[in-house]
Design an enzyme around this catalytic site. Structure first.
Site, PDB file in Angstrom:
ATOM      1  N   HIS A   1       5.617  -4.387  -5.749  1.00 53.57           N
ATOM      2  CA  HIS A   1       5.046  -3.313  -4.926  1.00 53.57           C
ATOM      3  C   HIS A   1       6.042  -2.160  -4.840  1.00 53.57           C
ATOM      4  O   HIS A   1       6.724  -1.967  -3.830  1.00 53.57           O
ATOM      5  CB  HIS A   1       4.720  -3.874  -3.541  1.00 53.57           C
TER       6      HIS A   1
ATOM      7  N   SER B   1       0.640   2.765  -1.600  1.00 49.70           N
ATOM      8  CA  SER B   1       0.143   1.697  -0.745  1.00 49.70           C
ATOM      9  C   SER B   1      -0.949   2.223   0.184  1.00 49.70           C
ATOM     10  O   SER B   1      -1.966   2.723  -0.287  1.00 49.70           O
ATOM     11  CB  SER B   1       1.317   1.060   0.000  1.00 49.70           C
TER      12      SER B   1
ATOM     13  N   ASP C   1       2.657  -7.000  -8.546  1.00 47.12           N
ATOM     14  CA  ASP C   1       2.491  -6.648  -7.140  1.00 47.12           C
ATOM     15  C   ASP C   1       1.718  -7.759  -6.429  1.00 47.12           C
ATOM     16  O   ASP C   1       0.553  -8.005  -6.721  1.00 47.12           O
ATOM     17  CB  ASP C   1       1.732  -5.324  -7.033  1.00 47.12           C
TER      18      ASP C   1
END
Length: 654
Positions: free
Chosen positions: A343, A206, A312
């Protein structure tokens, strides 16, 4: 040209390792001779093995000086770097490469599925570094560096959310590890990194992986590889969907979420973020160009191992797909894992296989071991829950852009494929701000606020591999409106449920990956994919502010008496639709679950004969001929799609 550059970069990596006379970086294990240095104990054959004590590892903190003064105090920012490295290697004069995770989250929020934070002993020395990287790789002859980005945790400066100060703070650490920067201990003594080979790999999920992308895009020497997981390559595309705001004050929200300084110290930086991001217009400008790493792909010297979930909804798939395309065009050595979850880190999707793949990748690029990893298929792909395959590249070989006509159908539901509607065949829909579940339910029923187009029942499996788009000829009675498009797979199947927990549940058992100490264990709770049988699923989504149809750099207000051609790009996807299923295209306007807009209540007229869907289809199968009247598809409106088991939070943190 691309292949040639890939080979040249790979050869240069191996040559550099041969030329550097370091006992920690042989290209291949060989018997010690007067002409060659001894092979260090952590290398056996073409693999690193646990050879050093994790408990006895050197643990230290340094503060690396950057080139920025982001808090405006007249002093260059300093970023905290917590290091764990093998003591035995240092004692023997064996230099080691560095695996580095630069993050804004180490103290505020935590990392990984269990939200681990850094902890320190009474002397302020790192006692626990989140995740398994140090536990697993330090005994195998690596150092691990956990870096607090500028303005976060123990670093000075202010967070500028993907900008030059943030990226520059991580870049400065790479430079210091290569002898080109300055660092200091807590009491101000200068310190160098003579123990480092200078070969650095950056990894992270991320936001952390986004920083790795940004640093690679600077072309900094010494960065040998990056492993961006669910990572951003353009912060504009993260916070704006083709001119549409994802959420109000997003830059300010992200800054405040992770910034470790007082509000007063970083008030000026926060004000700049809010002013320069041009929220009132949604335009792509210089602020966003600074945070767009894709145009600099030609500077990338590092190899890139990408991992991303195709479902995601936090960091959408165009982030990896467009970065991957740019890297491919530049011939950058690369590898890709794609999986069905949202995610998520592949450590929590396919743990044992991921650790093995990561280990081999780092051994090749940081230790110089010729283990064959670059001779294997470039892509690992999860095609269905728990079903994996490999392929040569992505999108799949032979993928072609197929133009799919829109037909008028029965006047309620249009057709997808088959005979194109005559130019001038119009369908209109008003803005009803429908939720996603309402938008895609009961596609054969008239529902205000949407247009639906259905294919015939598939006669053979059809694979989508790449980035679809919808070209629409529209007339709008307002200066602008939000246009949305979704591709929907109608048909019963077992699918990943990625709504409530990104498609993965945490179990009560644990598995261990590396060595442990009382303060830092290497054991993590096991996980498994969450599946359920559903009768439809939204595959991919796309959004566009209609006034940005000419350029994202400026808006062109629409005139109600004119027709315009606009293209709504959909996020990249990879899926196989089984025979018997029906593919749907659903058009809507404002999308309150996913975006924010004040431009509502428009009526959009679509010229079907001058509109079409473009699908990236792999293999020979395509959409079948469809009758003038589309098939009837029943999806109860009360039954949510797998992605919508809980309300979608449009304002997330990467």
């Amino acid at each position: 040209m691309s292949t040639a550059r890939t080979r040249a970069l790979t050869a240069a990596v191996l040559a550099s390792l041969l030329l550097v006379a370091l006992p920690s970086a042989p290209v291949a294990a060989a018997p010690a001779t007067p002409q060659s240095r001894p092979v260090p104990p952590h290398i056996v054959g073409e693999k690193t093995v646990p050879a050093y004590s994790y408990a006895d590892a050197i643990r230290e903190s340094v503060w690396v000086e950057t080139r920025a003064d982001s808090d405006g105090d007249g002093v260059r920012d300093r970023v905290a770097v917590d290091l764990v490295r093998p003591w035995e290697a240092a004692a023997a004069g064996v230099r080691v490469p560095v695996l580095m995770d630069a993050s804004p989250y180490y103290l505020c929020c935590g990392r990984g599925n269990e939200s681990e934070r850094k902890t320190y002993d009474a002397a302020g020395v790192i006692a626990k570094a989140p995740l398994f990287y140090d536990n697993y790789f330090v005994p195998r002859g690596y150092a691990f560096a956990a870096v607090d980005l500028a303005g976060t945790a123990r670093s000075t400066g202010c967070e500028d959310v993907g900008g030059p100060a943030e990226v520059g703070s991580a870049k400065a650490v790479v430079e210091w590890l290569n002898g080109r920067g300055r660092a200091f201990t807590a009491d101000g003594r200068p310190v160098n990194a003579a123990w480092s080979t200078g070969r650095v790999g950056m990894i992270g999920k991320s936001w952390d992986g986004s920083v790795a992308n940004g640093v690679a895009a600077t072309g900094v020497p010494g960065l040998a590889t990056i492993v961006p997981i669910s990572a951003i390559s353009s912060w504009y595309d993260y916070q704006r969907y083709n001119g549409v705001l994802r959420a109000a004050d997003y830059p300010g929200y992200l800054h405040s979420y992770v910034n470790g300084r007082t509000d007063e110290a970083c008030a000026d930086e926060l004000a700049r973020l809010r002013a320069d991001s041009a929220e009132e217009s949604g335009d792509y400008n210089g602020y966003w160009a600074q945070r767009d790493y894709r145009p600099a792909a030609g500077k990338v010297r590092a190899s890139v191992f990408v991992a991303h979930g195709v479902n995601d909804l936090n960091v959408t798939t165009n982030q990896f797909a467009r970065w991957w395309q740019e890297l491919a065009e530049q011939g950058v050595p690369r590898k890709l894992w794609l999986y069905q979850a949202g995610h998520e880190d592949p450590f929590d999707v396919r743990r044992a296989e991921w650790v093995t793949a990561l280990h081999r990748w780092l051994d090749y690029w940081l230790q110089g071991l010729r283990n064959g990893v670059m001779n294997e298929p470039r892509v690992d792909l999860e095609t269905a829950p728990g079903t994996w395959t490999t392929q040569r590249d992505w999108p799949a070989a032979g993928t072609r852009a197929v133009r799919v006509a829109l037909g008028g159908g029965d006047g309620v539901t249009g057709t997808l494929g088959g005979r194109r509607a005559r130019p001038g065949t119009e369908r209109a829909y008003a803005d009803e701000s429908l939720t996603e579940s309402a938008l895609v339910a009961e596609p054969s029923t008239a529902t205000p606020g949407r247009l639906v187009f259905l294919s015939g029942a598939l006669t053979a499996p059809v694979r989508i591999s790449g980035s679809p788009s919808v070209r629409l000829r529209v007339r709008v009675d307002r200066p602008t409106t939000e246009l949305t498009a979704r591709l929907v797979d109608y048909g019963t199947a077992e699918r990943i449920n990625y709504g409530s927990s990104e498609g993965v549940r945490t179990l009560g058992t644990e598995s261990c990956w590396g060595a442990s100490t009382p303060a830092d264990d290497a054991c993590y709770r096991d996980t498994e994919e969450i599946t359920e049988v559903t009768d439809h699923a939204v595959l991919t989504r796309g959004w566009l502010d209609a006034a940005h149809h000419r350029s994202l750099r400026f808006s062109t207000p629409l005139r109600p008496d004119r027709w315009y051609t606009v293209t709504v790009p959909l996020n990249a996807y990879d899926a196989v639709l089984p025979a018997g299923h029906v593919l749907g295209l659903v058009l809507g306007q404002s999308d309150p679950e996913f975006t924010e807009t004040d431009d509502r209540n428009a009526t959009v007229r679509v010229d079907l004969g001058r509109s079409e869907l473009t699908l990236p289809l792999a293999g020979r199968a395509g959409l079948p001929p469809v009758a003038a009247v589309p098939p009837v598809v029943t999806v109860p409106p009360a039954q949510p799609a797998p992605a919508r088991t809980t309300p979608h939070d449009k304002r997330q943190v990467p």
